[in-house]
Design a protein around this motif. Structure first.
Motif, PDB file in Angstrom:
ATOM      1  N   LYS A 143       0.831  -1.206   0.000  1.00 51.93           N
ATOM      2  CA  LYS A 143       0.000   0.000   0.000  1.00 51.93           C
ATOM      3  C   LYS A 143       0.863   1.251   0.000  1.00 51.93           C
ATOM      4  CE  LYS A 143      -3.410   2.532   2.732  1.00 51.93           C
ATOM      5  NZ  LYS A 143      -4.096   2.631   4.040  1.00 51.93           N
ATOM      6  N   SER A 144       1.914   1.273   0.813  1.00 54.85           N
ATOM      7  CA  SER A 144       2.816   2.419   0.862  1.00 54.85           C
ATOM      8  C   SER A 144       3.538   2.602  -0.470  1.00 54.85           C
ATOM      9  CB  SER A 144       3.829   2.223   1.994  1.00 54.85           C
ATOM     10  OG  SER A 144       4.710   3.319   2.080  1.00 54.85           O
ATOM     11  N   PHE A 145       3.914   1.483  -1.091  1.00 59.46           N
ATOM     12  CA  PHE A 145       4.586   1.523  -2.392  1.00 59.46           C
ATOM     13  C   PHE A 145       3.682   2.147  -3.455  1.00 59.46           C
ATOM     14  CE2 PHE A 145       5.070  -0.763  -6.488  1.00 59.46           C
ATOM     15  CZ  PHE A 145       6.308  -0.253  -6.870  1.00 59.46           C
ATOM     16  N   VAL A 146       2.445   1.690  -3.521  1.00 64.21           N
ATOM     17  CA  VAL A 146       1.508   2.194  -4.530  1.00 64.21           C
ATOM     18  C   VAL A 146       1.158   3.654  -4.251  1.00 64.21           C
ATOM     19  CG1 VAL A 146      -0.850   1.989  -5.428  1.00 64.21           C
ATOM     20  CG2 VAL A 146       0.536  -0.065  -5.064  1.00 64.21           C
ATOM     21  N   THR A 147       0.953   3.975  -2.981  1.00 62.67           N
ATOM     22  CA  THR A 147       0.499   5.316  -2.621  1.00 62.67           C
ATOM     23  C   THR A 147       1.588   6.373  -2.741  1.00 62.67           C
ATOM     24  OG1 THR A 147      -1.066   4.310  -1.062  1.00 62.67           O
ATOM     25  CG2 THR A 147      -0.628   6.663  -0.808  1.00 62.67           C
ATOM     26  N   ASN A 148       2.819   6.006  -2.354  1.00 58.15           N
ATOM     27  CA  ASN A 148       3.865   7.023  -2.235  1.00 58.15           C
ATOM     28  C   ASN A 148       5.020   6.909  -3.227  1.00 58.15           C
ATOM     29  OD1 ASN A 148       2.572   8.040   0.167  1.00 58.15           O
ATOM     30  ND2 ASN A 148       3.434   6.303   1.268  1.00 58.15           N
ATOM     31  N   LYS A 149       5.313   5.709  -3.709  1.00 56.38           N
ATOM     32  CA  LYS A 149       6.520   5.500  -4.505  1.00 56.38           C
ATOM     33  C   LYS A 149       6.266   5.362  -5.996  1.00 56.38           C
ATOM     34  CE  LYS A 149      10.753   4.257  -5.615  1.00 56.38           C
ATOM     35  NZ  LYS A 149      11.810   5.287  -5.769  1.00 56.38           N
ATOM     36  N   LEU A 150       5.227   4.651  -6.362  1.00 58.46           N
ATOM     37  CA  LEU A 150       5.045   4.232  -7.758  1.00 58.46           C
ATOM     38  C   LEU A 150       4.945   5.403  -8.725  1.00 58.46           C
ATOM     39  CD1 LEU A 150       4.980   1.570  -9.220  1.00 58.46           C
ATOM     40  CD2 LEU A 150       2.496   1.522  -8.996  1.00 58.46           C
ATOM     41  N   GLU A 160       6.462   8.077  -8.719  1.00 53.94           N
ATOM     42  CA  GLU A 160       7.753   8.699  -9.014  1.00 53.94           C
ATOM     43  C   GLU A 160       8.327   8.184 -10.323  1.00 53.94           C
ATOM     44  OE1 GLU A 160      10.456   8.180  -5.812  1.00 53.94           O
ATOM     45  OE2 GLU A 160       9.166   9.152  -4.312  1.00 53.94           O
ATOM     46  N   ASP A 161       8.006   6.940 -10.671  1.00 54.46           N
ATOM     47  CA  ASP A 161       8.557   6.319 -11.877  1.00 54.46           C
ATOM     48  C   ASP A 161       7.547   6.183 -13.005  1.00 54.46           C
ATOM     49  OD1 ASP A 161      11.007   5.908 -10.492  1.00 54.46           O
ATOM     50  OD2 ASP A 161      10.157   4.112  -9.552  1.00 54.46           O
ATOM     51  N   PHE A 162       6.261   6.285 -12.673  1.00 52.82           N
ATOM     52  CA  PHE A 162       5.228   6.073 -13.683  1.00 52.82           C
ATOM     53  C   PHE A 162       4.173   7.176 -13.576  1.00 52.82           C
ATOM     54  CE2 PHE A 162       7.001   1.970 -12.622  1.00 52.82           C
ATOM     55  CZ  PHE A 162       7.230   1.392 -13.858  1.00 52.82           C
ATOM     56  N   GLU A 163       3.592   7.519 -14.707  1.00 51.41           N
ATOM     57  CA  GLU A 163       2.483   8.459 -14.708  1.00 51.41           C
ATOM     58  C   GLU A 163       1.214   7.705 -14.348  1.00 51.41           C
ATOM     59  OE1 GLU A 163       0.188  11.479 -17.794  1.00 51.41           O
ATOM     60  OE2 GLU A 163       2.248  10.838 -18.226  1.00 51.41           O
ATOM     61  N   ALA A 203       8.167  -1.954 -12.654  1.00 57.59           N
ATOM     62  CA  ALA A 203       7.457  -1.690 -11.403  1.00 57.59           C
ATOM     63  C   ALA A 203       7.690  -2.813 -10.398  1.00 57.59           C
ATOM     64  CB  ALA A 203       5.967  -1.513 -11.668  1.00 57.59           C
ATOM     65  N   ILE A 204       7.797  -4.053 -10.892  1.00 61.11           N
ATOM     66  CA  ILE A 204       8.067  -5.199 -10.013  1.00 61.11           C
ATOM     67  C   ILE A 204       9.409  -5.029  -9.322  1.00 61.11           C
ATOM     68  CG2 ILE A 204       8.569  -7.669  -9.979  1.00 61.11           C
ATOM     69  CD1 ILE A 204       6.450  -8.007 -12.173  1.00 61.11           C
ATOM     70  N   GLU A 205      10.439  -4.655 -10.094  1.00 62.98           N
ATOM     71  CA  GLU A 205      11.759  -4.444  -9.510  1.00 62.98           C
ATOM     72  C   GLU A 205      11.736  -3.299  -8.505  1.00 62.98           C
ATOM     73  OE1 GLU A 205      14.528  -6.292  -9.743  1.00 62.98           O
ATOM     74  OE2 GLU A 205      13.133  -7.661 -10.763  1.00 62.98           O
ATOM     75  N   SER A 206      10.967  -2.262  -8.814  1.00 59.32           N
ATOM     76  CA  SER A 206      10.846  -1.131  -7.900  1.00 59.32           C
ATOM     77  C   SER A 206      10.193  -1.564  -6.587  1.00 59.32           C
ATOM     78  CB  SER A 206      10.030  -0.019  -8.559  1.00 59.32           C
ATOM     79  OG  SER A 206       9.879   1.084  -7.684  1.00 59.32           O
ATOM     80  N   PHE A 207       9.160  -2.420  -6.674  1.00 60.27           N
ATOM     81  CA  PHE A 207       8.473  -2.902  -5.473  1.00 60.27           C
ATOM     82  C   PHE A 207       9.401  -3.760  -4.614  1.00 60.27           C
ATOM     83  CE2 PHE A 207       5.840  -6.418  -3.588  1.00 60.27           C
ATOM     84  CZ  PHE A 207       5.361  -5.678  -2.529  1.00 60.27           C
ATOM     85  N   LYS A 208      10.167  -4.647  -5.248  1.00 63.42           N
ATOM     86  CA  LYS A 208      11.077  -5.513  -4.483  1.00 63.42           C
ATOM     87  C   LYS A 208      12.156  -4.684  -3.791  1.00 63.42           C
ATOM     88  CE  LYS A 208      10.345  -9.729  -7.181  1.00 63.42           C
ATOM     89  NZ  LYS A 208      10.958 -10.765  -8.060  1.00 63.42           N
TER      90      LYS A 208
END
Length: 350
Positions: A221-228, A230-233, A271-276
């Motif tokens: 949830k934190s990854f989707v809400t705050n990080k993703l 940054e790399d994707f529109e 995005a998978i690599e970013s999540f890991k």
């Protein structure tokens, strides 16, 4: 998690802890209480134990070098080893808590130290030490008959037995690992006085399936809400869709597999690599290992589902609840109105 159907209150000591920054002190009782009134005993059991019925997170005492240097672990060990020292140790616990009242917003209150027999946790009947603090006082109306009618009175500084402010239960099991400990803290949730769990008890959450499930959902949830983004529109609808897909995975699967989850829910290799990588950084920051595979805990999923938002809020005019196919909602911009819009496709109204 906890059942007290067969439990009994064996010993109880009550003290008071003030705030030394407010020039208050602590007050120690000379002896433990003898509860002879069965109705009062049942009220106390409800006040102390009922809040733990829905608590799922199990903690353990910790210390960076030697577990025996954790004060509450030491106090608990002494009581479980020699029950005759219960009241003496309860006084030591009170003094220790007083020493930690180093924030001006920590409220003074009564400290109850109790010893219970036959409290059930995870299907096992165990003795347990309870430490509870009451900080919030309320005023109660009293109606009583007088002459040919009724009159009203009130009682100030009363304690609502439906609202336990702070508490913990320490179970006499798994001593080598730091005992099993449950925690309740209904006050000071803003973090300004986290002394109860972090400074007083010094706890670390037990790394079981419940917590693996909860931690993984929190990280995602934190990854989707705050990080993703940054790399994707991404739109908010995109984020909600990713959260919904993750919740669907956890509700339908019996076990979690990192690669399977990543491919089915996230899909995009970058995005998978970013999540890991995000997960690894989380593990380092919070000193918590999250396994790549574990059995999914249904209670943890149900709890997390309550905080996974599927609501798209548009100004103060509309809320759109997104539960299904993201492809049925489109975002655009209307030049004539100079406003964003969403287009929603559906077959029929219900």
């Amino acid at each position: 998690m906890v059942s007290f159907f067969e439990a009994s209150l064996a010993q109880l000591s009550i003290h008071r802890v003030g705030n030394k920054l407010q020039d208050e002190f602590y007050v120690l009782s000379d002896a433990s209480l003898q509860i002879e009134d069965e109705f009062l005993s049942n009220l106390l059991m409800q006040y102390y134990l009922k809040p733990f019925e829905k608590v799922n997170e199990v903690y353990r005492f910790l210390h960076s070098s030697d577990l025996n240097l954790n004060e509450l672990f030491h106090f608990s060990t002494e009581v479980f080893k020699e029950k005759g020292r219960f009241h003496e140790v309860s006084q030591q616990i009170t003094k220790y808590l007083f020493d930690l009242t180093n924030h001006p917003k920590i409220k003074s209150g009564e400290l109850y130290v109790a010893y219970f027999n036959n409290v059930q946790i995870e299907g096992e009947l165990l003795d347990a030490i309870g430490i509870f603090k009451s900080e919030t006082k309320e005023t109660y109306l009293k109606v009583y008959p007088e002459d040919s009618g009724f009159n009203l009175g009130y009682e100030q500084e009363g304690i609502n037995i439906q609202k336990l402010d702070k508490g913990c239960l320490i179970f006499n099991t798994d001593k080598e690992e730091g005992f099993k400990v449950l925690v309740v803290d209904q006050t000071n949730k803003s973090g300004e006085a986290v002394y109860w769990k972090d400074e007083f008890l010094k706890l670390k959450i037990r790394n079981d399936n419940y917590n693996q499930t909860s931690n993984t959902l929190n990280v995602y949830k934190s990854f989707v809400t705050n990080k993703l983004e940054e790399d994707f529109e991404m739109t908010k609808a995109d984020k909600i869709d990713l959260l919904n897909r993750s919740m669907k995975y956890f509700k339908e699967k019996e076990s979690f597999e990192m690669d399977e989850f990543s491919n089915e829910v996230i899909g995009n290799p970058k995005a998978i690599e970013s999540f890991k990588s995000f997960k690894q950084n989380y593990e380092k920051e919070f000193d918590t290992e999250i396994a790549d595979s574990f059995d999914i805990s249904t209670p943890a999923v149900k709890k997390q589902a309550k905080v996974f938002k599927s609501v798209l809020k548009l100004d103060k005019n509309f809320h759109i609840y997104i539960h299904g196919n993201k492809e049925l909602i489109e975002k655009g911009f209307d030049d004539s109105k100079a406003m964003n819009y969403y287009k929603v496709y559906f077959k029929e109204e219900e």
